[in-house]
Design a protein around this motif. Structure first.
Motif, PDB file in Angstrom:
ATOM      1  N   VAL A  77     -20.370   2.717   7.299  1.00 23.63           N
ATOM      2  CA  VAL A  77     -20.458   3.971   8.041  1.00 23.63           C
ATOM      3  C   VAL A  77     -19.740   5.122   7.335  1.00 23.63           C
ATOM      4  CG1 VAL A  77     -19.757   5.121  10.183  1.00 23.63           C
ATOM      5  CG2 VAL A  77     -20.762   2.842  10.271  1.00 23.63           C
ATOM      6  N   ALA A  78     -18.553   4.830   6.763  1.00 27.37           N
ATOM      7  CA  ALA A  78     -17.708   5.936   6.282  1.00 27.37           C
ATOM      8  C   ALA A  78     -17.137   5.748   4.880  1.00 27.37           C
ATOM      9  CB  ALA A  78     -16.566   6.161   7.273  1.00 27.37           C
ATOM     10  N   GLY A  79     -17.438   4.636   4.224  1.00 27.48           N
ATOM     11  CA  GLY A  79     -16.940   4.455   2.866  1.00 27.48           C
ATOM     12  C   GLY A  79     -15.876   3.381   2.760  1.00 27.48           C
ATOM     13  N   PRO A  80     -15.604   2.907   1.536  1.00 27.83           N
ATOM     14  CA  PRO A  80     -14.734   1.746   1.328  1.00 27.83           C
ATOM     15  C   PRO A  80     -13.249   1.975   1.580  1.00 27.83           C
ATOM     16  CG  PRO A  80     -15.427   2.662  -0.771  1.00 27.83           C
ATOM     17  CD  PRO A  80     -16.209   3.385   0.285  1.00 27.83           C
ATOM     18  N   VAL A  81     -12.796   3.223   1.563  1.00 25.40           N
ATOM     19  CA  VAL A  81     -11.354   3.445   1.733  1.00 25.40           C
ATOM     20  C   VAL A  81     -10.954   3.574   3.196  1.00 25.40           C
ATOM     21  CG1 VAL A  81     -11.184   4.570  -0.517  1.00 25.40           C
ATOM     22  CG2 VAL A  81     -11.511   5.969   1.535  1.00 25.40           C
ATOM     23  N   VAL A  82     -11.926   3.648   4.098  1.00 23.45           N
ATOM     24  CA  VAL A  82     -11.617   3.907   5.506  1.00 23.45           C
ATOM     25  C   VAL A  82     -10.892   2.736   6.151  1.00 23.45           C
ATOM     26  CG1 VAL A  82     -12.589   4.403   7.786  1.00 23.45           C
ATOM     27  CG2 VAL A  82     -13.501   5.533   5.757  1.00 23.45           C
ATOM     28  N   PHE A  83     -11.328   1.516   5.876  1.00 24.38           N
ATOM     29  CA  PHE A  83     -10.683   0.369   6.523  1.00 24.38           C
ATOM     30  C   PHE A  83      -9.213   0.231   6.153  1.00 24.38           C
ATOM     31  CE2 PHE A  83      -9.354  -4.094   6.572  1.00 24.38           C
ATOM     32  CZ  PHE A  83      -9.429  -4.340   7.936  1.00 24.38           C
ATOM     33  N   PRO A  84      -8.853   0.255   4.857  1.00 22.05           N
ATOM     34  CA  PRO A  84      -7.410   0.165   4.561  1.00 22.05           C
ATOM     35  C   PRO A  84      -6.607   1.316   5.155  1.00 22.05           C
ATOM     36  CG  PRO A  84      -8.673   0.639   2.568  1.00 22.05           C
ATOM     37  CD  PRO A  84      -9.649   0.245   3.627  1.00 22.05           C
ATOM     38  N   LEU A  85      -7.180   2.520   5.189  1.00 25.34           N
ATOM     39  CA  LEU A  85      -6.495   3.641   5.828  1.00 25.34           C
ATOM     40  C   LEU A  85      -6.336   3.394   7.327  1.00 25.34           C
ATOM     41  CD1 LEU A  85      -8.102   6.731   4.033  1.00 25.34           C
ATOM     42  CD2 LEU A  85      -5.793   5.792   3.720  1.00 25.34           C
ATOM     43  N   PHE A  86      -7.358   2.841   7.940  1.00 23.85           N
ATOM     44  CA  PHE A  86      -7.310   2.497   9.360  1.00 23.85           C
ATOM     45  C   PHE A  86      -6.203   1.491   9.628  1.00 23.85           C
ATOM     46  CE2 PHE A  86      -8.956  -0.824  12.370  1.00 23.85           C
ATOM     47  CZ  PHE A  86      -8.640  -0.156  13.549  1.00 23.85           C
ATOM     48  N   TYR A  87      -6.167   0.444   8.839  1.00 25.78           N
ATOM     49  CA  TYR A  87      -5.185  -0.621   9.063  1.00 25.78           C
ATOM     50  C   TYR A  87      -3.758  -0.117   8.846  1.00 25.78           C
ATOM     51  CZ  TYR A  87      -2.848  -5.147   8.809  1.00 25.78           C
ATOM     52  OH  TYR A  87      -2.006  -6.209   9.029  1.00 25.78           O
ATOM     53  N   LEU A  88      -3.524   0.572   7.740  1.00 29.02           N
ATOM     54  CA  LEU A  88      -2.182   1.057   7.433  1.00 29.02           C
ATOM     55  C   LEU A  88      -1.717   2.097   8.451  1.00 29.02           C
ATOM     56  CD1 LEU A  88      -2.460   1.344   3.541  1.00 29.02           C
ATOM     57  CD2 LEU A  88      -1.342  -0.472   4.869  1.00 29.02           C
ATOM     58  N   SER A  89      -2.613   2.993   8.840  1.00 32.17           N
ATOM     59  CA  SER A  89      -2.236   3.988   9.850  1.00 32.17           C
ATOM     60  C   SER A  89      -1.990   3.330  11.197  1.00 32.17           C
ATOM     61  CB  SER A  89      -3.307   5.073   9.968  1.00 32.17           C
ATOM     62  OG  SER A  89      -4.554   4.530  10.399  1.00 32.17           O
ATOM     63  N   ALA A  90      -2.703   2.236  11.483  1.00 34.07           N
ATOM     64  CA  ALA A  90      -2.508   1.524  12.749  1.00 34.07           C
ATOM     65  C   ALA A  90      -1.109   0.918  12.821  1.00 34.07           C
ATOM     66  CB  ALA A  90      -3.564   0.436  12.916  1.00 34.07           C
ATOM     67  N   ILE A  91      -0.578   0.444  11.688  1.00 34.11           N
ATOM     68  CA  ILE A  91       0.788  -0.074  11.676  1.00 34.11           C
ATOM     69  C   ILE A  91       1.755   1.001  12.158  1.00 34.11           C
ATOM     70  CG2 ILE A  91       2.679  -0.879  10.209  1.00 34.11           C
ATOM     71  CD1 ILE A  91       0.641  -2.219   8.402  1.00 34.11           C
TER      72      ILE A  91
END
Length: 200
Positions: A77-91
């Motif tokens: 949906v939004a590109g390969p860097v979105v998931f790691p950014l999501f996870y790290l920001s969620a911490i």
């Protein structure tokens, strides 16, 4: 896949912290170190530490099963860097209410990836609300979510214990909001799936 990289990194950091207490003390979320010494990195690094091997195993198994699907979806949906950014920001986001509540408490500390894992789990529930989660009996994800939120809210109000239920709640809320902000169609998709139960 970033999911595997995050799992490996978390296992390595947690393992090293088990063996090296000074490393644990430097990375754990200890509010006075943030408030007085401006060690803001602790808002992130605490998410790569765990209390013991069972704590680590539970979180990483959950991340393994649900993180892969969320990573694939976010990448499409939004590109390969979105998931790691999501996870790290969620911490960080998941721990903020706890930090603000205890920012002047020298006796408080917190660690673990549970807030970020909760965000991943609830992001998954938006996509597959009727998927079965085994805990150990099979329960539809949407019913699990209701019970999870109610239990976490109740335990957080009670206080005490060694589990940060506030981070679980904050992570769950963040996971839902992030998904809806990323793609507004997810809300419609969730409602459609919710109204048409399928356990296949």
């Amino acid at each position: 896949m970033f999911t595997f990289a995050l799992i490996v990194l978390t296992v390595v950091v947690s393992w090293q912290a088990f063996e090296r207490p000074r490393l644990l003390q430097r990375l754990i979320l200890w509010p006075p170190a943030i408030d007085r010494q401006h060690q803001y990195d602790r808002l992130l690094t605490h998410g790569f530490l765990h209390a013991d091997w069972s704590h680590l195993l539970f979180n990483m198994i959950t991340l393994y099963f649900f993180g892969r699907m969320i990573e694939q979806f976010m990448t499409a949906v939004a590109g390969p860097v979105v998931f790691p950014l999501f996870y790290l920001s969620a911490i960080v986001v998941a721990i903020l209410p706890t930090y603000l509540r205890h920012r002047h408490d020298p006796h408080y500390s917190s660690l673990g990836a549970s807030g970020a894992v909760s965000a991943v789990l609830f992001a998954f529930i938006l996509l597959e609300p009727w998927s079965l989660i085994f805990i150990p009996v099979p329960v539809p994800a949407v019913l699990y979510a209701i019970g999870y939120v109610a239990y976490s809210f109740w335990k957080d109000r009670q206080g005490g214990g060694n589990i940060n239920h506030s981070a679980h709640l904050s992570g769950a809320i963040y996971g839902v909001l992030f998904m809806l902000a990323m793609d507004q169609r997810i809300g419609t998709h969730f409602l459609n799936r919710l109204m048409n139960p399928s356990f296949g």
